[in-house]
Design a protein around this motif. Structure first.
Motif, PDB file in Angstrom:
ATOM      1  N   LYS A 126       0.880  -1.408  -0.004  1.00 46.02           N
ATOM      2  CA  LYS A 126       0.073   0.055  -0.035  1.00 46.02           C
ATOM      3  C   LYS A 126       0.865   1.342  -0.066  1.00 46.02           C
ATOM      4  CE  LYS A 126      -3.941  -2.397   0.206  1.00 46.02           C
ATOM      5  NZ  LYS A 126      -4.870  -2.476  -0.878  1.00 46.02           N
ATOM      6  N   CYS A 127       2.048   1.331   0.577  1.00 47.05           N
ATOM      7  CA  CYS A 127       2.935   2.467   0.534  1.00 47.05           C
ATOM      8  C   CYS A 127       4.416   2.071   0.175  1.00 47.05           C
ATOM      9  CB  CYS A 127       3.062   2.828   2.108  1.00 47.05           C
ATOM     10  SG  CYS A 127       1.343   3.264   2.592  1.00 47.05           S
ATOM     11  N   GLY A 128       5.051   3.347  -0.163  1.00 41.29           N
ATOM     12  CA  GLY A 128       6.424   2.743  -0.600  1.00 41.29           C
ATOM     13  C   GLY A 128       7.050   4.238  -0.832  1.00 41.29           C
ATOM     14  N   GLN A 129       8.482   4.021  -1.136  1.00 43.19           N
ATOM     15  CA  GLN A 129       9.403   5.363  -1.203  1.00 43.19           C
ATOM     16  C   GLN A 129      10.427   4.948  -2.318  1.00 43.19           C
ATOM     17  OE1 GLN A 129      10.784   7.287   2.277  1.00 43.19           O
ATOM     18  NE2 GLN A 129      12.560   8.283   1.271  1.00 43.19           N
ATOM     19  N   ALA A 130      10.518   5.825  -3.218  1.00 44.42           N
ATOM     20  CA  ALA A 130      11.740   5.873  -4.314  1.00 44.42           C
ATOM     21  C   ALA A 130      13.047   6.355  -3.512  1.00 44.42           C
ATOM     22  CB  ALA A 130      11.369   6.393  -5.742  1.00 44.42           C
ATOM     23  N   CYS A 141      13.603   1.032  -4.978  1.00 43.03           N
ATOM     24  CA  CYS A 141      12.507   1.755  -3.810  1.00 43.03           C
ATOM     25  C   CYS A 141      12.419   0.650  -3.073  1.00 43.03           C
ATOM     26  CB  CYS A 141      11.146   1.612  -4.703  1.00 43.03           C
ATOM     27  SG  CYS A 141      11.013   2.574  -6.167  1.00 43.03           S
ATOM     28  N   TYR A 142      11.520   0.910  -2.039  1.00 40.34           N
ATOM     29  CA  TYR A 142      10.905  -0.139  -1.237  1.00 40.34           C
ATOM     30  C   TYR A 142       9.521   0.191  -0.933  1.00 40.34           C
ATOM     31  CZ  TYR A 142      12.212   2.890   2.669  1.00 40.34           C
ATOM     32  OH  TYR A 142      12.009   4.108   3.578  1.00 40.34           O
ATOM     33  N   SER A 143       8.663  -0.867  -0.894  1.00 41.65           N
ATOM     34  CA  SER A 143       7.388  -0.810  -0.621  1.00 41.65           C
ATOM     35  C   SER A 143       6.982  -1.626   0.746  1.00 41.65           C
ATOM     36  CB  SER A 143       6.520  -1.264  -1.824  1.00 41.65           C
ATOM     37  OG  SER A 143       6.521  -2.615  -1.848  1.00 41.65           O
ATOM     38  N   SER A 144       5.706  -1.303   1.369  1.00 41.47           N
ATOM     39  CA  SER A 144       5.678  -2.005   2.524  1.00 41.47           C
ATOM     40  C   SER A 144       3.985  -2.243   2.605  1.00 41.47           C
ATOM     41  CB  SER A 144       5.842  -1.071   3.713  1.00 41.47           C
ATOM     42  OG  SER A 144       5.185   0.241   3.636  1.00 41.47           O
ATOM     43  N   GLY A 145       3.750  -3.357   3.249  1.00 41.06           N
ATOM     44  CA  GLY A 145       2.337  -3.762   3.491  1.00 41.06           C
ATOM     45  C   GLY A 145       2.275  -4.847   4.596  1.00 41.06           C
ATOM     46  N   ARG A 146       1.403  -5.633   4.592  1.00 38.65           N
ATOM     47  CA  ARG A 146       1.160  -6.634   5.801  1.00 38.65           C
ATOM     48  C   ARG A 146       2.329  -7.683   5.926  1.00 38.65           C
ATOM     49  NH1 ARG A 146      -4.437  -9.361   3.773  1.00 38.65           N
ATOM     50  NH2 ARG A 146      -3.455  -9.266   1.798  1.00 38.65           N
ATOM     51  N   ASN A 147       3.261  -7.701   4.712  1.00 39.02           N
ATOM     52  CA  ASN A 147       4.164  -8.447   4.828  1.00 39.02           C
ATOM     53  C   ASN A 147       5.527  -7.845   5.198  1.00 39.02           C
ATOM     54  OD1 ASN A 147       2.757 -10.990   4.123  1.00 39.02           O
ATOM     55  ND2 ASN A 147       3.063 -10.400   2.119  1.00 39.02           N
ATOM     56  N   GLY A 148       5.726  -6.500   5.462  1.00 41.22           N
ATOM     57  CA  GLY A 148       6.677  -5.943   6.043  1.00 41.22           C
ATOM     58  C   GLY A 148       7.111  -5.019   4.731  1.00 41.22           C
ATOM     59  N   SER A 149       8.376  -4.382   4.767  1.00 42.17           N
ATOM     60  CA  SER A 149       9.057  -3.775   3.928  1.00 42.17           C
ATOM     61  C   SER A 149       9.890  -4.496   2.846  1.00 42.17           C
ATOM     62  CB  SER A 149       9.877  -2.344   4.338  1.00 42.17           C
ATOM     63  OG  SER A 149      11.098  -2.893   5.110  1.00 42.17           O
ATOM     64  N   ARG A 150       9.917  -4.272   1.645  1.00 46.72           N
ATOM     65  CA  ARG A 150      10.803  -5.089   0.560  1.00 46.72           C
ATOM     66  C   ARG A 150      11.418  -4.198  -0.546  1.00 46.72           C
ATOM     67  NH1 ARG A 150       9.350  -8.653   3.720  1.00 46.72           N
ATOM     68  NH2 ARG A 150       8.868 -10.523   3.156  1.00 46.72           N
ATOM     69  N   GLY A 169      15.400 -13.695   7.125  1.00 44.93           N
ATOM     70  CA  GLY A 169      14.924 -12.432   7.166  1.00 44.93           C
ATOM     71  C   GLY A 169      13.492 -12.104   6.977  1.00 44.93           C
ATOM     72  N   ASN A 170      12.696 -10.911   7.345  1.00 42.48           N
ATOM     73  CA  ASN A 170      11.443 -10.566   6.808  1.00 42.48           C
ATOM     74  C   ASN A 170      11.223  -9.367   6.433  1.00 42.48           C
ATOM     75  OD1 ASN A 170      11.673  -9.431   9.236  1.00 42.48           O
ATOM     76  ND2 ASN A 170       9.865 -10.849  10.129  1.00 42.48           N
ATOM     77  N   TYR A 171      12.452  -8.701   6.094  1.00 38.07           N
ATOM     78  CA  TYR A 171      12.261  -7.209   5.587  1.00 38.07           C
ATOM     79  C   TYR A 171      13.543  -6.707   4.999  1.00 38.07           C
ATOM     80  CZ  TYR A 171      15.233  -5.899   9.767  1.00 38.07           C
ATOM     81  OH  TYR A 171      16.059  -5.980  10.635  1.00 38.07           O
ATOM     82  N   SER A 172      13.550  -5.633   4.255  1.00 41.78           N
ATOM     83  CA  SER A 172      14.692  -5.007   3.601  1.00 41.78           C
ATOM     84  C   SER A 172      14.207  -3.706   3.150  1.00 41.78           C
ATOM     85  CB  SER A 172      15.156  -5.667   2.346  1.00 41.78           C
ATOM     86  OG  SER A 172      13.941  -5.603   1.316  1.00 41.78           O
ATOM     87  N   ARG A 173      15.386  -2.659   3.279  1.00 39.99           N
ATOM     88  CA  ARG A 173      15.358  -1.232   2.826  1.00 39.99           C
ATOM     89  C   ARG A 173      16.564  -0.998   2.065  1.00 39.99           C
ATOM     90  NH1 ARG A 173      14.972  -1.260   8.452  1.00 39.99           N
ATOM     91  NH2 ARG A 173      16.816  -0.250   8.714  1.00 39.99           N
ATOM     92  N   ALA A 174      16.295  -0.277   1.199  1.00 39.82           N
ATOM     93  CA  ALA A 174      17.332   0.093  -0.002  1.00 39.82           C
ATOM     94  C   ALA A 174      17.993   1.502   0.400  1.00 39.82           C
ATOM     95  CB  ALA A 174      17.062   0.142  -1.235  1.00 39.82           C
ATOM     96  N   HIS A 175      19.180   1.845   0.168  1.00 42.52           N
ATOM     97  CA  HIS A 175      19.682   3.211   0.240  1.00 42.52           C
ATOM     98  C   HIS A 175      20.148   3.798  -0.928  1.00 42.52           C
ATOM     99  CE1 HIS A 175      18.891   3.537   4.428  1.00 42.52           C
ATOM    100  NE2 HIS A 175      19.708   2.303   4.664  1.00 42.52           N
ATOM    101  N   ASP A 176      20.741   3.005  -1.857  1.00 46.21           N
ATOM    102  CA  ASP A 176      21.280   3.387  -3.026  1.00 46.21           C
ATOM    103  C   ASP A 176      21.427   2.463  -4.161  1.00 46.21           C
ATOM    104  OD1 ASP A 176      22.702   5.525  -4.631  1.00 46.21           O
ATOM    105  OD2 ASP A 176      24.698   5.221  -3.667  1.00 46.21           O
ATOM    106  N   LEU A 177      21.811   2.910  -5.405  1.00 48.08           N
ATOM    107  CA  LEU A 177      22.140   2.002  -6.653  1.00 48.08           C
ATOM    108  C   LEU A 177      23.087   2.613  -7.354  1.00 48.08           C
ATOM    109  CD1 LEU A 177      19.508   1.567  -9.353  1.00 48.08           C
ATOM    110  CD2 LEU A 177      19.564   3.440  -7.944  1.00 48.08           C
TER     111      LEU A 177
END
Length: 350
Positions: A126-130, A141-150, A169-177
């Motif tokens: 439902k939500c996310g960030q580029a 990006c990463y997006s999030s919902g009932r299964n956490g952030s990916r 693990g059950n989540y991840s967050r990105a910082h750069d590419l």
């Protein structure tokens, strides 16, 4: 210590002051008296993105300052929203960020031709960030919902590609590419939080920790595949540089300090970040030839400025940093909340 010529004036309008020592940087205050301006990233041309509250619009909007500093561009918001913030920019002027709508926080891509466009999320979220965009227009990006952030990668011609998490693990967050679709960030794992490198082939690589530590986080990557971040353990937090040939090495701390974080790296391997020191948090620059150096010196001290964090650096060596004026550094028991940090651009002088 590095030496600077310092200009403190209106927004993006440096004044060069002649100092007795040989200069290394021109220091330009980006925020001036407008604390709503928060520059966050810059490209190799010196264009800067972040957020700024325009007169009469209330909440901050994603903003572009071009390298001429002659004007700013409000990038707008997604339909139904009143807030946005820009998080990355490539050398073609394509920009990533996040905007609210009436019901969610969503990632976007902005181009001069198409304006603000929503980035699709992973299925069911439902939500996310580029976070960042490379020269090919590929977006992490990463997006999030009932299964956490990916974390996911999106290239506009297909569906978002889930980059996965480490085993356990059950989540991840990105910082750069980088321009080779290599992504860095953090993932949960059976061993705790780990700095990770997602390769173009789809591998999720655990970058480990410094010896004896229990967690780590990767913050930036350059086109050589060099990664910087920080590792945490019983001795506190330490900045690291990870390379494909040498693994993870500690970058040290400033004199009198006990912790550090590496936050940015350019294509020639210059690293920037923040370190505790004998007099508080200070921004640093690290090079293989010199090691870790304080970005503050007698020039900035004389002007009443303390640079506390450097968080981005481009190929030309321009650095985005946050700082405080001595007037903002009141007693710890002050009743009012502290003023927000100031933002500065450091431009090397050849």
């Amino acid at each position: 210590m590095l030496r600077m010529v310092v200009g403190i004036a209106t927004v993006f309008g440096p004044i060069r002051l002649g100092l007795s020592q040989t200069p290394a940087y021109i220091l330009t205050e980006l925020t001036s008296e407008d604390a709503t301006q928060v520059p966050s990233k810059l490209n190799n041309l010196g264009d800067i993105v972040g957020r700024k509250a325009d007169d009469g619009e209330g909440a901050p909007r994603a903003t572009l300052w071009d390298h001429s500093r002659s004007k700013t561009k409000n990038l707008g918001v997604l339909l139904g929203g009143d807030y946005s913030s820009a998080t990355g920019i490539n050398d073609s002027g394509e920009i990533t960020g996040v905007s609210n709508t009436a019901t969610a926080i969503l990632p976007f891509v902005w181009t001069e031709k198409s304006g603000l466009q929503r980035v699709p999320l992973l299925l069911g979220d439902k939500c996310g960030q580029a976070i960042a965009i490379n020269k090919y227009g590929h977006v992490v990006c990463y997006s999030s919902g009932r299964n956490g952030s990916r974390v996911f990668l999106w290239n506009r011609s297909g569906r978002p590609r889930n980059l996965g998490v480490l085993p356990g693990g059950n989540y991840s967050r990105a910082h750069d590419l980088n321009d080779y679709d290599e992504v860095v960030g953090v993932s949960g794992s059976s061993e705790g939080e780990r700095a990770v490198l997602w390769t173009k082939s789809g591998t999720v690589r655990d970058l480990g920790t410094l010896p004896g530590d229990w967690s780590s986080e990767a913050m930036a990557i350059n086109n050589a595949g060099d990664v910087v971040g920080y590792s945490k353990g019983p001795n506190g937090m330490r900045a690291f540089l990870w390379t494909k040939g040498g693994g993870m090495e500690e970058l040290g701390v400033l004199p009198g300090g006990d912790s550090s974080r590496a936050l940015g790296i350019n294509d020639v391997g210059t690293v920037v970040g923040s370190s505790a020191s004998a007099t508080g948090d200070h921004a640093f620059v690290w090079k293989k030839q010199t090691g870790i150096l304080d970005l503050n010196d007698t020039a900035s001290t004389a002007l009443g400025i303390v640079l506390i964090e450097a968080h981005a650096i481009n190929r030309k060596g321009q650095i985005l940093a946050m700082g405080l004026s001595h007037g903002m550094m009141g007693p710890e028991d002050q009743i009012c909340a502290p003023a927000p940090p100031l933002s500065f651009l450091l431009t090397p002088i050849d």
